[in-house]
Design an enzyme around this catalytic site. Structure first.
Site, PDB file in Angstrom:
ATOM      1  CG  ASP A  87       8.046  66.522  42.071  1.00 48.88           C
ATOM      2  OD1 ASP A  87       8.458  66.402  43.109  1.00 48.88           O
ATOM      3  OD2 ASP A  87       6.733  66.456  41.717  1.00 48.88           O
ATOM      4  CB  THR A 126      16.996  49.827  31.514  1.00 53.21           C
ATOM      5  OG1 THR A 126      16.017  50.571  31.954  1.00 53.21           O
ATOM      6  CG2 THR A 126      18.116  50.561  30.563  1.00 53.21           C
ATOM      7  CE  LYS A 178       8.200  52.436  43.849  1.00 55.20           C
ATOM      8  NZ  LYS A 178       7.566  53.557  43.052  1.00 55.20           N
ATOM      9  CB  CYS A 216      25.416  45.603  37.525  1.00 50.84           C
ATOM     10  SG  CYS A 216      25.009  47.423  37.164  1.00 50.84           S
ATOM     11  CG  HIS A 265      21.284  44.584  39.934  1.00 43.97           C
ATOM     12  ND1 HIS A 265      22.450  44.992  40.356  1.00 43.97           N
ATOM     13  CD2 HIS A 265      21.025  45.474  38.660  1.00 43.97           C
ATOM     14  CE1 HIS A 265      22.736  46.312  39.729  1.00 43.97           C
ATOM     15  NE2 HIS A 265      21.869  46.220  38.619  1.00 43.97           N
ATOM     16  CD  GLU A 284      28.924  49.594  34.883  1.00 46.16           C
ATOM     17  OE1 GLU A 284      28.233  48.778  34.783  1.00 46.16           O
ATOM     18  OE2 GLU A 284      28.442  50.757  34.457  1.00 46.16           O
TER      19      GLU A 284
END
Lengths: 122, 343
Positions: B28, B200, B238, B112, B233, B80
């Site tokens: 979706d 995470t 969000k 990162c 970062h 990375e």
């Protein structure tokens, strides 16, 4: 293959060409001898302009299409280079700029070869 | 006064829309776009990798100031996705820039945040008077397993900073928060990274960024009101907005740096490209908070104050203008560009 590429890194990573102080001509790839002035010529290494325009081009169709262009740099130097773009994007007179890209690699566990290509001035 | 003397960015011109990735996997797309706040992501060309991106970003940084590249005494490249497991990216960058042979260098890897680690090292070396200028680069062509949630965000881009004295933006203070938190990893010989899903978030991204930012502000006496801009970062759109709210920052402080919606997560370059977008518009004496995050895990926080030198500094083309130029590709071309079609 590795030593022959390594010796030319300076000229492939950047647009380092040669200039004949006597007749004023520029050469890329660099020449040790000015073909016009011969032994009377005086060759020096110079950094060439980054921008130019496409004079002519061809598309080599092998596994993937590759655009090869004859490019005139801003100081008149003509160089042959790969143009990193889709074949339908290229046209005569198009403005291009030099970029640093991968040339290729010998195998999955081999050396990666880098150097100068051109892209359209987006 | 030590800080950023110049900066440069590079984002590949190709984009793939989230709708196109979702179409292939039967997902979706509206739910994904609403969940991540990402609409499209950058894709490297077939002949681009983390090294070529680093060189392009570094060339822009060096071209904006009139210095001899041989004045650069150190190059640190954080990524990375270094093309070689053994053989430095940084030596290729040094050679392409014409830095010569007398410079300190190493490749860095910390998910990162390797790019901000490079900034800290260059800052320390300039402060110790070991070098005149240091080049700190964050660059990535982020890998994602086809069909994995990461595929919607893993993008490509790079940012380079010339660190030295008499800067356009002074690094006033830096502070790090680090722990052993296995939220995201890639094992030796594995082509794609793995991650702990929701793990995470709170124990990784939010804990480290909040502690690094709070630690910096407490140690050096700042509050959120002291900063005109805040850059975090950006694994998605969000997380940075949520962490900004947790730290007392408003949307007007973060919007200029939020490029993730249009270029995706550029990993080591993510917060750094955001910082460059802020430097594009910042005025003298404005203060910027920069906080990176690298899985594994750690955050580097910086207080950066813009100086009068920014007035005469050439800031064109600006980051937002550069990323507005793009060519869309479909999923088949995306696979070809990323070398996922084996012949």
């Amino acid at each position: 293959m590795i030593p022959s590429f390594w010796r030319k890194i300076k000229y492939r990573y950047d647009l380092i060409g040669t200039h004949c102080k006597k007749c004023g001509r520029y050469y890329y790839p660099p020449r040790n001898l000015c073909p016009r002035c011969r032994r009377k010529g005086e060759i020096e290494e110079v950094k060439l302009p980054e921008k130019g325009k496409v004079l002519s081009y061809t598309v080599v169709y092998e596994r993937c299409p590759v655009v090869i262009a004859l490019i005139e740099l801003e100081n008149g130097t003509k160089i042959l280079s790969q143009l990193s773009c889709k074949p339908e994007e290229v046209k005569d007179g198009m403005e291009v700029v030099r970029v640093f890209r991968k040339y290729g690699e010998t195998s999955d566990d081999g050396i990666i070869y880098y150097g100068t290509k051109f892209v359209p001035c987006y | 006064m030590i800080g950023i003397c110049s900066y440069g960015t590079y984002v590949p011109i190709y984009r793939i829309k989230i709708d196109e990735i979702a179409r292939v996997w039967g997902e979706d797309c509206d739910a994904i776009k609403n969940g991540l706040g990402i609409y499209e992501k950058s894709v490297p060309d077939e002949d681009e990798d983390a090294t070529t991106i680093a060189v392009e970003a570094a060339r822009e940084a060096v071209s904006r100031v009139k210095i001899d590249p041989k004045e650069i005494g150190a190059i640190f490249v954080g990524s990375e996705s270094h093309p070689y497991a053994v053989k430095p990216t940084s030596t290729i960058v040094g050679e392409a820039l014409g830095v010569g042979n007398n410079y300190f260098t190493a490749d860095l890897e910390f998910a990162c945040k390797a790019g901000t680690a490079a900034m800290q090292i260059c800052y320390a070396m300039v402060k110790a008077e070991m070098i005149k200028f240091g080049l700190a680069i964050g660059t990535d062509t982020a890998q994602a397993k086809p069909g994995d949630a990461l595929e919607y965000s893993a993008a490509a881009g790079g940012a380079a900073f010339l660190i030295g004295k008499d800067p356009i933006a002074e690094i006033e203070a830096t502070y790090s928060y680090t722990s052993d938190t296995p939220d995201f990893w890639r094992r030796e010989l594995q082509p794609y990274p793995s991650h702990g899903g929701r793990f995470t978030g709170e124990p990784a991204y939010f804990r480290h960024i909040v502690n690094a930012a709070k630690g910096l502000m407490e140690k050096f006496g700042y509050s959120s009101k002291d900063f005109k801009y805040a850059v975090f970062h950006q694994p998605n759109a969000k997380f940075p907005l949520k962490v900004a709210k947790m730290l007392g920052f408003g949307g007007e402080q973060t919007s200029q740096s939020l490029l993730v919606s249009v270029i995706g997560n550029t990993y080591s370059a993510s917060s750094l490209i955001g910082l460059c977008a802020v430097l594009d518009v910042a005025e003298p004496d404005e203060r910027i908070l920069l906080v990176s995050f690298g899985s594994g895990a750690g955050s580097d926080a910086f207080s950066i104050r813009v100086t009068d030198r920014i007035i005469d500094f050439p800031r064109e083309p600006k980051v937002w203008d550069k990323v507005s130029k793009k060519i869309y590709i479909d999923y088949a071309l995306y696979l070809k560009h990323r070398g996922k079609i084996r012949i």
